[in-house]
Write a protein that holds these residues in place. Structure first.
Motif, short mmCIF file in Angstrom:
data_model
loop_
_atom_site.label_atom_id
_atom_site.label_comp_id
_atom_site.label_asym_id
_atom_site.label_seq_id
_atom_site.Cartn_x
_atom_site.Cartn_y
_atom_site.Cartn_z
N ALA A 167 5.76 -0.80 4.45
CA ALA A 167 5.20 -1.30 3.20
C ALA A 167 4.03 -2.22 3.47
O ALA A 167 2.97 -2.11 2.82
CB ALA A 167 6.27 -2.02 2.39
N ARG A 168 4.19 -3.12 4.42
CA ARG A 168 3.07 -4.01 4.75
C ARG A 168 1.89 -3.20 5.28
O ARG A 168 0.74 -3.43 4.87
CB ARG A 168 3.49 -5.03 5.79
N ALA A 169 2.15 -2.25 6.18
CA ALA A 169 1.08 -1.45 6.74
C ALA A 169 0.37 -0.64 5.65
O ALA A 169 -0.86 -0.51 5.66
CB ALA A 169 1.62 -0.52 7.83
N MET A 170 1.14 -0.11 4.69
CA MET A 170 0.53 0.67 3.62
C MET A 170 -0.31 -0.21 2.71
O MET A 170 -1.38 0.20 2.25
CB MET A 170 1.62 1.39 2.81
N ALA A 171 0.15 -1.43 2.44
CA ALA A 171 -0.64 -2.36 1.63
C ALA A 171 -1.97 -2.66 2.31
O ALA A 171 -3.03 -2.65 1.67
CB ALA A 171 0.15 -3.64 1.39
N GLU A 172 -1.92 -2.94 3.60
CA GLU A 172 -3.16 -3.22 4.34
C GLU A 172 -4.08 -2.01 4.36
O GLU A 172 -5.31 -2.13 4.18
CB GLU A 172 -2.81 -3.65 5.76
N GLU A 173 -3.50 -0.84 4.55
CA GLU A 173 -4.29 0.40 4.60
C GLU A 173 -4.94 0.69 3.25
O GLU A 173 -6.12 1.06 3.18
CB GLU A 173 -3.40 1.56 5.01
N ALA A 174 -4.17 0.53 2.17
CA ALA A 174 -4.70 0.80 0.84
C ALA A 174 -5.87 -0.12 0.51
O ALA A 174 -6.89 0.32 -0.05
CB ALA A 174 -3.60 0.65 -0.21
N ILE A 175 -5.74 -1.38 0.86
CA ILE A 175 -6.82 -2.32 0.60
C ILE A 175 -8.04 -1.99 1.46
O ILE A 175 -9.18 -2.01 0.98
CB ILE A 175 -6.34 -3.76 0.86
N ALA A 176 -7.80 -1.64 2.72
CA ALA A 176 -8.92 -1.31 3.61
C ALA A 176 -9.69 -0.09 3.14
O ALA A 176 -10.91 -0.01 3.31
CB ALA A 176 -8.39 -1.08 5.03
N MET A 177 -9.01 0.88 2.51
CA MET A 177 -9.72 2.08 2.06
C MET A 177 -10.40 1.89 0.71
O MET A 177 -11.14 2.76 0.27
CB MET A 177 -8.77 3.28 2.00
N GLY A 178 -10.13 0.75 0.04
CA GLY A 178 -10.86 0.44 -1.18
C GLY A 178 -10.04 0.31 -2.44
O GLY A 178 -10.61 0.15 -3.53
N CYS A 179 -8.71 0.35 -2.37
CA CYS A 179 -7.89 0.15 -3.56
C CYS A 179 -8.05 -1.28 -4.06
O CYS A 179 -8.10 -2.22 -3.27
CB CYS A 179 -6.43 0.45 -3.27
N LYS A 180 -8.09 -1.44 -5.38
CA LYS A 180 -8.31 -2.75 -5.99
C LYS A 180 -7.04 -3.34 -6.61
O LYS A 180 -7.05 -4.47 -7.10
CB LYS A 180 -9.39 -2.66 -7.05
N ALA A 181 -5.96 -2.58 -6.60
CA ALA A 181 -4.66 -3.06 -7.05
C ALA A 181 -3.60 -2.24 -6.34
O ALA A 181 -3.84 -1.08 -5.99
CB ALA A 181 -4.52 -2.94 -8.57
N LEU A 182 -2.42 -2.84 -6.14
CA LEU A 182 -1.34 -2.18 -5.42
C LEU A 182 -0.19 -1.91 -6.38
O LEU A 182 0.44 -2.85 -6.89
CB LEU A 182 -0.86 -3.05 -4.25
#
Length: 396
Positions: A167-182
């Motif tokens: 979950a932590r890794a996915m949060a970091e990955e999503a933010i790095a690829m440009g997601c603006k909300a989780l």
């Protein structure tokens, strides 16, 4: 035609800054295929798109051709608030979304999927974590790609909470690829609470990035025992004329998952540990909000003597709501009353565009219910509360 200043091409929303806290891409059945890793791609099933008008999904190719026909463009633009689902300009062809946003007149849109929440939720609870996180990754890539055509479009990525490290890794990955909300499921993860300390790194990642956690309708798993609909009477149609989407009985259950999840996070002091974290409760209504806030405070009064965690709370539970939680009412709800009861800092405007449930003129319906509110409360509703929710995600 795109530069026409004819009256029918003036923006729908005018006169102030409007931020739209709930908008959607309307996926096609094979939407995820180009964005999935090979091991996930071969296991994907076509997206279930039955929560639309019966037979509407059979017309996607015809709609696609019409959207690409220059002679059809003026009418598509003139009917920006009338057309819904795939028929709406920019609903699934990303190159058309900037023009649609110009015509809508919103300063930004938080963009969610339409058909994927149940699939994502089922995968997360299946125990097959490789597929669950692979599916979430494909979803997040697709969201970022669709929104890449305009900085006003704010993509929402999904983070399964089934496994702490992933979950932590996915949060970091999503933010790095440009997601603006989780986006997280509004129901409880399998085997542990959403307040579990093992998930603190996820909240830390979001807080440090200045981005919100969001919950959305459809992310709570099955809302009701289907036996509630076995009443010996003819089936009741939904907004679309079918029977797979929300009806009055479903509507009554919509707020239960976020109410329980967020109450648990408040009581277990997640918001004490992460005071800058923001949480959005999207397309789950808000008429429940005032009584829920009162119930939270009542629980503190009733159970603080026997629960040390409650005695350690730095604020009253309802004060965490005002400080950190933002909620989108439905246009049919008494928004003025909700704001009067809950305070001006919690509720946000949303259009649900291009879904049928959002209606053809949500601003008019909201305004009709807010006649008693002053300009400060309106400014909070249409703009400022969303700015507070989005944090650095709104740095356009």
């Amino acid at each position: 035609m795109q530069d026409s200043q004819a009256p029918e091409h003036l923006p729908y929303a005018q006169g102030r800054v409007y931020h739209d806290a709930d908008a959607h891409v309307v996926e096609t059945p094979d939407w995820l295929v180009p964005f999935a890793d090979p091991g996930v791609r071969e296991r994907l099933r076509p997206l279930f798109v039955a929560s639309v008008k019966p037979g509407e999904d059979q017309l996607i190719d015809r709609v696609r051709a019409k959207h690409r026909d220059p002679s059809a463009r003026p009418r598509l633009e003139a009917e920006i608030m009338l057309r819904k689902n795939w028929s709406a300009l920019g609903s699934f062809l990303k190159e058309d979304r900037p023009r649609a946003l110009d015509l809508l007149g919103f300063a930004s849109q938080l963009v969610f999927n339409t058909f994927l929440n149940q699939y994502l939720n089922e995968a997360e609870h299946s125990g097959d974590l490789d597929f669950a996180y692979g599916l979430a990754r494909a979803h997040n890539r697709a969201q970022v790609d669709f929104c890449s055509v305009d900085r006003r479009l704010l993509p929402v990525g999904y983070v399964p909470l089934a496994d702490f490290a992933r979950a932590r890794a996915m949060a970091e990955e999503a933010i790095a690829m440009g997601c603006k909300a989780l986006l997280i499921a509004s129901s409880c993860p399998r085997g542990h609470s959403p307040s579990h300390v093992g998930l603190f790194p996820v909240w830390e990642v979001a807080q440090d990035a200045g981005l919100p956690i969001v919950l959305h309708v459809g992310g709570g798993g099955r809302l009701l025992d289907p036996s509630y609909f076995e009443n010996g009477l003819p089936p009741v149609a939904d907004f679309h004329g079918g029977a797979e989407n929300f009806r009055s009985v479903d509507f009554m259950a919509i707020p239960f998952p976020p109410m329980q999840t967020l109450a648990t996070m408040i009581f277990d002091r997640v918001f004490d540990h992460f005071p800058r974290l923001r949480v959005g409760v999207i397309e789950q209504g808000a008429v429940w909000l005032p009584s829920w806030m009162r119930q939270l405070d009542t629980a503190l009064d009733a159970f603080a003597k026997g629960e040390e965690r409650l005695r350690k709370l730095e604020l009253k539970p309802s004060e965490y709501v005002k400080r950190q939680i933002r909620v989108t009412p439905y246009p049919a709800e008494p928004v003025g009353w909700i704001v009067e009861q809950a305070g001006p800092d919690v509720c946000m405007f949303s259009s649900d565009w291009p879904h049928v449930e959002g209606g053809r003129n949500p601003i008019r319906r909201f305004e009709a219910s807010m006649t008693g509110l002053d300009e400060h409360a309106r400014q909070r509703f249409y703009c400022d509360n969303f700015v507070d929710l989005m944090g650095r995600g709104l740095a356009l």
